[in-house]
Design a protein around this motif. Structure first.
Motif, PDB file in Angstrom:
ATOM      1  N   GLN A 158      39.404  43.509  54.696  1.00 12.32           N
ATOM      2  CA  GLN A 158      39.890  42.276  54.103  1.00 12.32           C
ATOM      3  C   GLN A 158      41.079  41.750  54.894  1.00 12.32           C
TER       4      GLN A 158
ATOM      5  N   SER B 184      33.750  36.774  49.512  1.00 13.28           N
ATOM      6  CA  SER B 184      35.126  36.747  49.045  1.00 13.28           C
ATOM      7  C   SER B 184      35.195  37.562  47.762  1.00 13.28           C
ATOM      8  N   ALA B 185      36.299  38.280  47.591  1.00 16.13           N
ATOM      9  CA  ALA B 185      36.480  39.082  46.390  1.00 16.13           C
ATOM     10  C   ALA B 185      36.356  38.195  45.153  1.00 16.13           C
TER      11      ALA B 185
ATOM     12  N   GLN C 295      40.168  36.466  49.136  1.00 18.89           N
ATOM     13  CA  GLN C 295      40.269  37.269  50.347  1.00 18.89           C
ATOM     14  C   GLN C 295      38.902  37.351  51.008  1.00 18.89           C
TER      15      GLN C 295
ATOM     16  N   SER D  89      36.107  38.963  52.820  1.00 10.19           N
ATOM     17  CA  SER D  89      35.884  40.402  52.786  1.00 10.19           C
ATOM     18  C   SER D  89      34.577  40.770  53.477  1.00 10.19           C
TER      19      SER D  89
ATOM     20  N   TRP E 276      35.507  45.090  46.710  1.00 14.83           N
ATOM     21  CA  TRP E 276      36.414  44.143  47.335  1.00 14.83           C
ATOM     22  C   TRP E 276      37.643  43.881  46.465  1.00 14.83           C
TER      23      TRP E 276
END
Length: 186
Positions: free
Chosen positions: A165, A91-92, A99, A101, A7
């Motif tokens: 994303q 999320s990253a 972001q 993801s 990610w």
């Protein structure tokens, strides 16, 4: 072993390898999962309940040392549970902006979980062979090139070698439209 698309924008197009273990534990279904990755910033470990259902296996994992959360929705397990697959959402962890993801994830069961000590996590080099990585862990598969192609197609469902994303700027543009409307409508 767990394989999914990275990610982090710094590792775009690469795979990341992690480890998922499912053990007896408290809760409604009596199963607890622990997911771990080795990141350049240090180890990441998330844990939480496993919720088997008729049509899926759900895992809601929370970072034991922070606020990260991953949600996995997997195909229901079938005997002998040699592999699980599905989606991982979160999320990253490493990146300049948050972001949301989504990626496909493949979990391959090792016969001897202790045999992979010290080799279970991190970003794989671009173009790395999953079959070769599994062979290093004691899972030598016939026709490794064909296996790599099949696993690559499974993990790369969207044809661009990346996770799905939402670009933060794209969402901010939408917020701008609705925030202006909401603020001026009162």
């Amino acid at each position: 072993m767990a394989y999914s698309r990275a990610w982090s924008p710094y590792y775009r197009g690469q795979l990341i390898k992690g480890r998922l273990s499912i053990q007896p534990g408290p809760g409604l279904h009596g199963l607890t999962a622990t997911y771990s990755e080795t990141l350049p910033t240090g180890p990441l470990q998330l844990g939480g309940p496993v919720m088997p259902a008729k049509r899926a296996l759900y895992l809601h994992l929370k970072d034991v040392g922070g606020d990260g959360q991953f949600f996995l929705c997997l195909f229901p397990q079938t005997q002998p549970v040699s592999a699980l697959g599905g989606y991982m959402c979160g999320s990253a962890v490493i990146g300049p902006e948050a972001q949301p993801s989504l990626t496909r994830i493949l979990l391959v069961r090792l016969r001897d979980a202790a045999s992979d000590t010290g080799t279970w996590g991190g970003y794989l080099p671009a173009g790395a062979s999953i079959a070769a990585d599994l062979a290093s862990l004691g899972i030598a598969l016939e026709r490794p090139e064909a296996v790599d192609r099949q696993l690559g197609e499974f993990l790369d469902a969207y044809g661009d070698d990346r996770a799905i994303q939402i670009p933060p700027g794209e969402f901010r543009a939408i917020l701008d439209v609705f925030d202006r409307h909401w603020l001026h409508a009162g």
